[in-house]
Write an enzyme that holds these catalytic residues in place. Structure first.
Site, PDB file in Angstrom:
ATOM      1  N   HIS A  68       0.676  -1.203   0.000  1.00  0.00           N
ATOM      2  CA  HIS A  68      -0.094   0.158   0.011  1.00  0.00           C
ATOM      3  C   HIS A  68       1.078   1.201  -0.073  1.00  0.00           C
ATOM      4  CE1 HIS A  68       0.499   1.026   4.352  1.00  0.00           C
ATOM      5  NE2 HIS A  68       0.043  -0.042   4.891  1.00  0.00           N
ATOM      6  N   ASP A 177       5.542   2.329   7.197  1.00  0.00           N
ATOM      7  CA  ASP A 177       5.119   1.142   6.822  1.00  0.00           C
ATOM      8  C   ASP A 177       3.674   2.891   6.227  1.00  0.00           C
ATOM      9  OD1 ASP A 177       1.377   0.559   7.275  1.00  0.00           O
ATOM     10  OD2 ASP A 177       2.253   1.165   9.204  1.00  0.00           O
ATOM     11  N   GLU A 209      -5.209   1.736   2.486  1.00  0.00           N
ATOM     12  CA  GLU A 209      -5.132   0.506   3.230  1.00  0.00           C
ATOM     13  C   GLU A 209      -5.444   1.026   4.914  1.00  0.00           C
ATOM     14  OE1 GLU A 209      -3.156  -2.601   5.930  1.00  0.00           O
ATOM     15  OE2 GLU A 209      -2.375  -0.104   5.472  1.00  0.00           O
ATOM     16  N   GLU A 210      -4.786   2.259   5.093  1.00  0.00           N
ATOM     17  CA  GLU A 210      -5.001   2.309   6.611  1.00  0.00           C
ATOM     18  C   GLU A 210      -6.149   2.976   7.159  1.00  0.00           C
ATOM     19  OE1 GLU A 210      -2.947   2.280   8.485  1.00  0.00           O
ATOM     20  OE2 GLU A 210      -0.907   2.557   7.172  1.00  0.00           O
ATOM     21  N   ASP A 232       3.715  -5.778   3.822  1.00  0.00           N
ATOM     22  CA  ASP A 232       4.045  -4.972   4.898  1.00  0.00           C
ATOM     23  C   ASP A 232       4.691  -5.118   6.165  1.00  0.00           C
ATOM     24  OD1 ASP A 232       2.328  -2.607   6.869  1.00  0.00           O
ATOM     25  OD2 ASP A 232       0.231  -2.984   5.937  1.00  0.00           O
ATOM     26  N   HIS A 321       3.403   3.417  13.853  1.00  0.00           N
ATOM     27  CA  HIS A 321       2.235   4.693  14.053  1.00  0.00           C
ATOM     28  C   HIS A 321       2.969   5.317  14.818  1.00  0.00           C
ATOM     29  CE1 HIS A 321      -1.219   2.834  12.091  1.00  0.00           C
ATOM     30  NE2 HIS A 321       0.115   2.215  11.080  1.00  0.00           N
TER      31      HIS A 321
END
Length: 354
Positions: A68, A177, A209-210, A232, A321
């Site tokens: 992604h 990410d 995707e998130e 990922d 994150h």
């Protein structure tokens, strides 16, 4: 000699692509990948498909690999007096990571801002003991409202401002990410440019995707793959205070082979194929069971016409994150190698239920 093209990875990480606003990174990736594949196109949602045609005779099976493009970010919801912005999150954030961080507002031109909140000097005792929420933050642009409104509107996306650096054997950057996966898919297709592939390979750089695996679901519906491989990052909680069973993965211990996450239970045949492929190529690997959080793997597995035999290569990553994330360069390299070997050997495996 350096195994990884760090300048390329740095550019990929730096290029802004919040969910729904992936166009800058998609354009860059398209410029890099077009000469590596037989066909390249984009769907209405914004997924970028890079296709290598297989050479096997007769009907060829299809392999879809998903990485992604999008990163967690924000969107402008209100412009206040004094040049301050209110915002909503795009993707999952831990509020404590936002304090005093620089961001970039992508309007008619890019505007740098800083995340602000009430100073501790002015907080009551009760306020000091309470965790901040997203709603407690604003973005300070240092501009008047009148000047800011020349460039910024409600609905403009916002990304974080942070450069990639090398730290020891690791890289440290915002948005590893999932820019690591974008980099890995690009570099794998580069290594496979002159290799013969039996099956059609669809390398798909997915969007959104998130915020719910949206791009992967559309792409899997379009491609209808026989096999799916997600790419990922995964949690590496190999830090002080972590118990052995909490670590998920560890940096420097090799690429990770996904067994399950919050969106999928990987096909046991694919897991076994990936383990055997890694062992045969002497690629170090570690198993991954991620009980919280999902990935494009779930979209790959479920949204084709008949489902797909699906697994995933996961890149161990610390501080996921958060403001900056960290990964080991050798794990990144071995992830490229495992993906390459899987694509070269997938047609030779016995995929019957047994």
């Amino acid at each position: 000699m350096e195994k990884l093209n760090i300048p390329l990875l740095s550019t990929i990480c730096k290029t802004a692509a919040p969910p729904g606003f992936e166009q800058r990174l998609r354009q860059f990736v398209e410029s890099e990948v077009t000469d590596l594949v037989d066909d390249c196109f984009t769907d209405a949602l914004g997924n970028l498909y890079a296709v290598r045609k297989g050479t096997a005779e007769g009907p060829k099976k299809k392999i879809m690999v998903a990485a992604h493009l999008d990163e967690i970010g924000f969107i402008v919801t209100h412009i206040e007096e004094g040049g301050f912005l209110r915002f909503h999150t795009l993707g999952g954030f831990d509020p404590k990571t936002l304090s005093s961080q620089r961001v970039i507002v992508h309007g008619k031109k890019d505007i740098v801002g800083v995340m602000g909140s009430k100073p501790i000097h002015l907080m009551s005792a009760a306020e000091r003991g309470k965790n901040l929420s997203i709603k407690d933050y604003f973005i300070d642009t240092g501009m008047s409202k009148e000047e800011l409104e020349k460039y910024v509107s409600v609905g403009d996306p916002i990304s974080r401002e942070r450069e990639l650096i090398e730290m020891g054997d690791c890289v440290n950057s915002k948005s590893l990410d999932n820019r690591l996966a974008v980099f890995i898919l690009l570099e794998c297709l580069r290594e496979l440019k002159d290799e013969q592939l039996d099956y059609d390979v669809y390398g798909v750089f997915t969007v959104q995707e998130e915020v719910g695996l949206r791009g992967a679901r559309v792409a899997a519906h379009n491609v209808n793959p026989d096999f799916g491989l997600g790419l990922d990052v995964t949690i590496a909680f190999d830090v002080p205070g972590a118990q052995a069973h909490e670590k998920i993965t560890a940096l420097g211990a090799g690429t990770a082979i996904k067994i399950m996450d919050g969106s999928s239970i990987c096909d046991y045949r694919m897991v076994q194929f990936m383990k055997e492929t890694a062992d045969a190529a002497e690629i170090p690997w570690q198993p991954e069971i991620l009980t919280g959080g999902g990935s494009d793997t779930g979209g790959l597995q479920l949204y084709g016409k008949s489902g797909a035999i699906t697994g995933a290569i996961s890149i161990p990553c610390r501080h996921v994150h958060q403001t900056v994330e960290m990964a080991h360069k050798e794990d990144i390299y071995q992830s490229i190698q495992l993906l390459k070997q899987c694509l070269l050997n997938i047609s030779k495996y016995d995929w019957s239920f047994r």
